[in-house]
Design a protein around this motif. Structure first.
Motif, short mmCIF file in Angstrom:
data_model
loop_
_atom_site.label_atom_id
_atom_site.label_comp_id
_atom_site.label_asym_id
_atom_site.label_seq_id
_atom_site.Cartn_x
_atom_site.Cartn_y
_atom_site.Cartn_z
N CYS A 1 -1.44 -10.31 -6.57
CA CYS A 1 -2.19 -9.54 -7.55
C CYS A 1 -1.36 -8.47 -8.24
CB CYS A 1 -3.41 -8.89 -6.89
SG CYS A 1 -2.95 -7.62 -5.69
N CYS B 1 -2.04 -3.33 -2.23
CA CYS B 1 -2.86 -4.43 -1.73
C CYS B 1 -2.47 -4.77 -0.31
CB CYS B 1 -2.70 -5.64 -2.63
SG CYS B 1 -3.69 -7.03 -2.06
N CYS C 1 -1.80 -9.19 -0.25
CA CYS C 1 -0.75 -9.90 -0.99
C CYS C 1 0.64 -9.46 -0.59
CB CYS C 1 -0.93 -9.66 -2.48
SG CYS C 1 -2.48 -10.31 -3.10
N HIS D 1 -11.10 -8.52 -5.33
CA HIS D 1 -9.88 -8.53 -4.53
C HIS D 1 -9.41 -7.11 -4.22
CE1 HIS D 1 -6.01 -10.11 -3.15
NE2 HIS D 1 -5.45 -9.11 -3.81
ZN LIG Z 1 -3.62 -8.52 -3.74
#
Ligand SMILES: [Zn+2]
Lengths: 241, 935
Positions: free
Chosen positions: B31, B36, B39, B147
């Protein structure tokens, strides 16, 4: 034209070093002594092997080894335009010859003197890399027919577009007109038996591209071994061993 | 995860085919948010604490790229589907958004939504491609929101009402560009926002400010389908529109279909097309070919286009195009034979942003801070552009950049938006920057990637270089350089040794730039893009970074340097017996200026070795020059102006013509010879991929103005060949000592400039260089400041087997595009140089009204154009004030090229000397211009 995005993805979503999905199936033609279907992405070919059997045309008989013949063809429906392809055109003659020579080099022909082995390969669906798929299918079909071989032969192509070496070109990438290297190897003996290239490449880049194609061949070989092993197990099971 | 996309496609032959393409969906696309937890964040680009993440719709990228380029907009996710759509619609915008995405200072992240297994959407039955893509954008926005979680606000920015409505329905936060920018509370950003044309209602106001102007309504552009079929049937013609640089109401479309140039007169016929647009043109009926022209004159007067004082043109590329006027001598055909036409549709726009200023206007009263203004581009080919601004007061005395957005049928002018301010009008730095922007010259400092390619400093010749078998050690030779005073980037040096057999060994040593600039490196790519160094009056914009140009490559005195040498054995009669090419190491013994070299040669008491070498070379050069002239090389002349610049304030202190000395000519002669030798050598080895330089033979039509002027004063010029022309120019001597130079200047400006080309693109007879009367020519001698020479160095090295030819030489289309770029860059560099001289001329005369002598070079109905040799400028002198129309006092005698007073008391004829007064005036505030008046 951008064949590899700055994010490192090709037009079909693969990364440069990734191969398309491969799939193989042994024994698609019951009548043949050995047969296989091999798919690389949307490229799908079928191979059937007859032999070793008696030489049909006695004038071609070779006293100390087997005669290997190969016929390559493309189904009329294999490309989008459904054009009727003439049999025996220049391109198929050339590919037939390439496949024959490649296979001949690994079949232990001296064990089968005065006999004949026929390999038929047909492209059912074409999307780049048909030559490699044909060789891979032929290897499987020969193994299925139980013909003695020195090693498997596996093949894979690689190209060079947007200054990036790309493994296993599909039709769109193949039509880009860039350099296109097709390699065939004997994986166990670690030998290159087939090497073809369209267009020109500086020698140092050629080396990279060729290494990449060889890696591809090795991956194909691993897969083919798995399929053969599975097939053997199944046979054993059926025979109730 | 694999998915097959199938679609139908029409082939070129018109057959409809079903195509199936594999489409792999992945789970390794991340992303781009560094915070995050799920990821891989190694390639993350968004900021660490982004509270709002923007997802852009395609229309936002396409229309608001100027806004996006502003650093205030950040934390943006660009979806791959958006990039794809932008790429299909507008390549220029695509390149700009890509540049933002790859800029490490900006926080733009490209999310390959089309290959992500959760964000890929399949086309539903009955759904158009557009709807599907809009849905893909919404799905990706939603994915980001779920997300990244609630801590981050994911905002879809779209100006598409339908898409915004659907997004809101689906629970996605969506805003228009304008409302988002308003929420940032930055009024300067609002000027950058392009408004949809429907909101354009009060734009009429600005036209009402000029009540005398009638409103022009253009004819509708034909739909694309009609254009395609029209082109097919041959009733329309496709081509690139080029507007006359000196008369914006006249344009040309080179059409392959009729094999001729179609002239388009007037803005009505141009029908909203811009310079560089690809247009479809319909021919007018033949009887209108001339009528249209008289119509265009009416149009001319409509917009008060003044002819400004400008630098005298040095070639046909700088001069206005002259189409023989009706009724002038020798013209028997009353109806123009040139096809003329009108634009029926625009196939591809060439809109970009333009440099200029706002037309002076009073501050409007109470319109909520938003003012409508007209922008006037510096480039006269561009029409005025209407803009909306909230900072009118600020902008009136500024040079600004404006981009065009639209041009509808009802408005006389296109509409655009403000992009940024350069600085105050008239300020030298601002105006210099304008010159650079106008000519598309990259003056940004070199990037760190480029600088990383430089060898570590201090650099010196190493033992490796000395023992390298490809390099000859020539340090023992007495090499010296002769350049303009103060030259720091010395790229050529010479030597001349008398041989025992009475012959001379002459060497030209050129800086070995390709030893440091390797093909394919960022340094090489940057240099290829820049193409050439640009010389403005007060500064220089280098093609290569300074350590290379002024130190490592510069062949300075008393230091060892690497060179690429061409060495001849010559007889005392200057016949070349043998030519040798080699990479070398040299040590220059003296870096002379032209003046010094000349003084040494002239001082008969000096007998030192360098002076002797100079004299030997000079005598060889004179013979070479004579031989060249015998073969038909033209001695052309141009009015090159030289400024003396105050070292501290950079203001011009004095200007005058550049004086050419024998020493200049001597160096020039050997450089020409080296270039010719190298051209022969590379073409021998690489007949299809050499980079050469050609000078096309001027057509009779191009020489027409010169011949007409010559005919009036009774001079016969033979233009059948360059040799014949050279001879007649030699014979053109009058009582007036300046006469010959003047004729040569007039001849020079009739010719186009030489251009680079790839030898595979043309046939050998076309390689000819007209001006030098040489069958082959190239550029080898200035690799520090010209990229063409870098390419030629590589070719020469490959022809000697020293280096491999880089792969690019195998790619003919790319080679052609390189030479096209070099021509473009050279042209721009020259125009920038000229514009810079014009600017400094204006600054110089600001406080120095001057009287000087001038020559009449063109007769006009209301006066004449004069050329001022001392300052190299040209401009109009009006006998009838512009405000007075008609003015029956004067009449023009076309036959004699004279303008006479009705009562016969006064007359002025072409080439006549006159004394004029030069002064800078400001007819409008902040718009100074140089005015010439007759004394
Ligand atoms: Zn992510």
């Amino acid at each position: 034209m951008e064949y590899v995005s700055p994010e490192g993805l090709r037009l079909d979503g693969r990364r440069p070093m990734e191969m398309r999905q491969i799939r193989a199936e042994i024994g698609a033609v019951a009548k043949a002594d050995g047969s296989a279907v091999f798919e690389m992405g949307n490229t799908k070919v079928i191979a059937a092997v007859y032999g070793p059997r008696e030489v049909q045309n006695k004038s071609q008989l070779i006293g100390d080894q087997a005669l290997v013949r190969c016929e390559y063809s493309m189904a009329n429906f294999s490309t989008g335009d459904r054009r009727r392809k003439q049999k025996g055109d220049r391109r198929s003659t050339e590919i037939s010859l390439v496949i024959r020579q490649t296979m001949e080099a690994c079949i232990m022909t001296h064990l089968m003197p005065r006999s004949q082995i026929d390999i038929y390969v047909q492209v059912l669906q074409a999307d780049g890399g048909t030559r490699c798929a044909c060789i891979n299918a032929a290897t499987l079909a020969l193994a299925d027919a139980g013909i003695p071989m020195r090693d498997l032969v596996t093949s894979c192509s690689a190209g060079y577009l947007n200054s990036t070496p790309l493994l296993d070109l599909n039709y769109v990438e193949d039509s880009a007109g860039g350099p296109d290297v097709t390699v065939g190897i004997l994986p166990k003996l670690d030998k290159v038996t087939l090497f073809q290239m369209d267009s020109k490449l500086p020698i140092d880049i050629l080396d990279n591209v060729m290494q990449l194609a060889i890696e591809g061949c090795k991956a194909v070989a691993n897969y083919i071994r798995e399929i053969l092993l599975e097939n053997t197990k199944e046979l054993e099971y059926r025979r109730g061993v | 995860m694999l998915h097959n996309k199938s679609f139908v496609k029409k082939t070129k032959a018109g057959k409809v085919m079903k195509q199936v393409r594999e489409h792999y969906l992945r789970d390794d696309i991340y992303c781009g948010a560094p915070f995050c937890k799920v990821c891989d964040t190694s390639a993350a680009r968004l900021s660490d604490s982004a509270s709002t993440v923007l997802v852009l719709d395609t229309n936002v990228v396409l229309n608001q790229i100027d806004l996006l380029e502003n650093p205030a907009i950040d934390d943006v996710v660009v979806l791959s589907i958006v990039l794809e759509e932008v790429k299909n619609k507008n390549m220029a915008v695509y390149n700009r958004i890509r540049a933002i995405c790859s800029n490490s200072l900006r926080k733009f992240f490209v999310f390959s939504n089309e290959y992500h297994r959760d964000t890929y959407v399949k086309e539903m039955s009955g759904e158009t491609k557009n709807d599907r893509n809009d849905r893909a954008i919404r799905v990706a926005t939603q994915w980001y929101q779920s997300h990244l979680g609630d801590a981050v606000k994911v905002l879809l920015i779209t100006n598409d009402k339908e898409n915004k409505r659907k997004a809101t329905e689906e629970g996605i936060r969506a805003e228009t560009v304008e409302s988002y920018v308003k929420s940032l509370a930055r009024s300067d950003l609002l000027d950058l926002v392009v408004r949809p044309s429907s909101e354009d209602v009060d734009m009429e106001e600005v036209e009402d400010l000029r009540p005398s102007k009638r409103k022009v309504i253009y004819t509708e552009h034909k739909p694309m389908s009609e254009i395609t079929s029209g082109l097919h049937r041959g009733i329309y013609h496709q081509g690139k529109l080029r507007v006359n640089r000196y008369n914006p109401f006249e344009a040309y479309v080179g059409s392959e279909s009729i094999g001729d140039e179609i002239t388009i007169y007037g803005r009505t016929n141009m029908n909203r097309a811009f310079d560089g647009d690809i247009v479809a043109v319909e021919l007018l009926p033949q009887d209108q070919w001339r009528e249209e022209k008289s119509l265009s004159i009416a149009c001319d007067e409509d917009e008060d286009e003044d002819e400004d004082v400008h630098l005298a043109p040095s070639s046909a590329d700088d001069a206005p195009r002259t189409i023989p006027q009706q009724g002038s001598i020798g013209e028997t055909n009353p109806i123009s034979s040139r096809p003329s036409g009108c634009v029926v549709g625009i196939i591809k726009r060439n809109w970009h942003s333009y440099c200029g200023s706002l037309e002076p206007m009073p501050m409007p009263a109470g319109s909520g801070g938003v003012a409508h203004a007209l922008f006037v581009s510096k480039d006269r080919r561009i029409p005025k552009i209407r803009i909306q601004t909230r900072q009118l007061e600020n902008l009136l005395d500024k040079r600004i950049i404006v981009a065009v957005d639209s041009w509808d049928r009802q408005s006389r002018y296109p509409s655009g938006h403000y992009v940024r301010t350069i600085g105050e009008i008239g300020d030298r730095d601002t105006e210099s920057e304008v010159v650079l922007i106008e000519n598309d010259i990259n003056s940004r400092p070199f990037s760190s990637q480029v600088l990383a390619c430089l060898p570590p400093l201090p650099w010196s010749v190493s033992s490796v270089d000395l023992t390298n078998p490809i390099r000859q050690d020539l340090r023992n030779l007495r090499v010296f350089s002769v350049d303009p005073p103060g030259c720091r980037d010395i790229d050529d040096a010479l030597h001349c040794t008398a041989l025992p057999n009475g012959n001379f060994e002459v060497g030209v040593h050129i800086a070995d730039v390709t030893n440091f600039v390797h093909p394919g490196t960022p340094l090489d790519e940057e240099a290829a893009q820049r193409g050439t160094s640009v010389y403005l009056v007060e500064r220089r914009i280098d093609m290569l970074p300074k350590p290379l140009t002024e130190d490592i490559c510069s062949l300075r005195a008393d230091v060892e340097r690497l060179a690429f040498s061409v060495i001849w054995e010559m007889t005392p009669e200057a016949d070349i017996l043998s030519t040798k090419y080699t990479k070398s190491v040299i040590k220059s013994s003296a870096a002379l200026s032209y003046v010094e070299a000349q003084a040494r040669m002239d001082d008969s008491r000096l007998m030192d070795p360098v002076t002797t070498d100079l004299r030997n070379m000079n005598s060889l050069a004179k013979k070479m020059r004579l031989r060249r002239i015998e073969k038909g090389a033209l001695t052309l002349a141009s009015a090159e102006v030289k400024f003396q610049i105050d070292t501290e304030t950079h203001d011009p202190l004095d200007i005058g013509m550049y004086q050419i000395r024998e020493a200049n000519q001597m160096v020039e002669e050997f450089m020409l010879a080296a270039n010719v030798s190298v051209a022969e050598q590379i073409l021998r080895s690489f007949p299809s991929c050499s980079l050469l330089r050609r000078h096309p033979t001027p057509t009779r039509e191009m020489l027409e103005p010169l011949l007409r002027t010559a005919a009036v004063i009774g001079l016969h010029l033979d233009v059948t060949s360059s040799k014949a022309l050279a001879d007649s120019l030699d014979h053109a001597v009058g009582d007036d000592p300046y006469f010959n130079k003047l004729i040569r200047i007039l001849a020079t400006r009739c010719m186009t400039q030489a251009v680079y080309f790839c030898s595979g693109d043309l046939s050998p007879p076309e390689y000819h260089h007209y001006g030098l009367a040489a069958p082959l020519y190239t550029h080898f001698t200035s690799p520090i400041r010209r990229y063409a020479d870098v390419i030629v160095h590589r070719l020469l090295a490959a022809s000697l087997g020293i280096f491999k030819l880089p792969p690019i030489f195998r790619d003919r289309p790319q080679l052609t595009s390189i030479s096209d770029n070099l021509n473009y860059r050279h042209r721009n560099a020259q125009m920038a140089g000229r514009a810079s001289v014009e600017l400094h001329t204006l600054i110089y005369f600001r406080n120095r009204p001057t009287d000087t002598e001038a020559r009449i070079v063109k007769i006009r109905s209301n006066g004449f154009i004069v050329f001022v040799p001392k300052y190299g400028i040209e401009g109009p002198v009006y006998l009838i004030p512009r405000t007075e129309k008609g003015g029956g006092e004067w009449y023009v005698d076309e036959q004699q090229q004279k303008i006479k007073k009705m009562d016969g008391s006064l007359s002025y004829s072409i080439l006549q000397p006159v004394t004029i007064h030069m002064e800078v005036v400001e007819p409008q505030p902040h718009r100074p211009k140089l005015q010439l008046t007759l004394i």
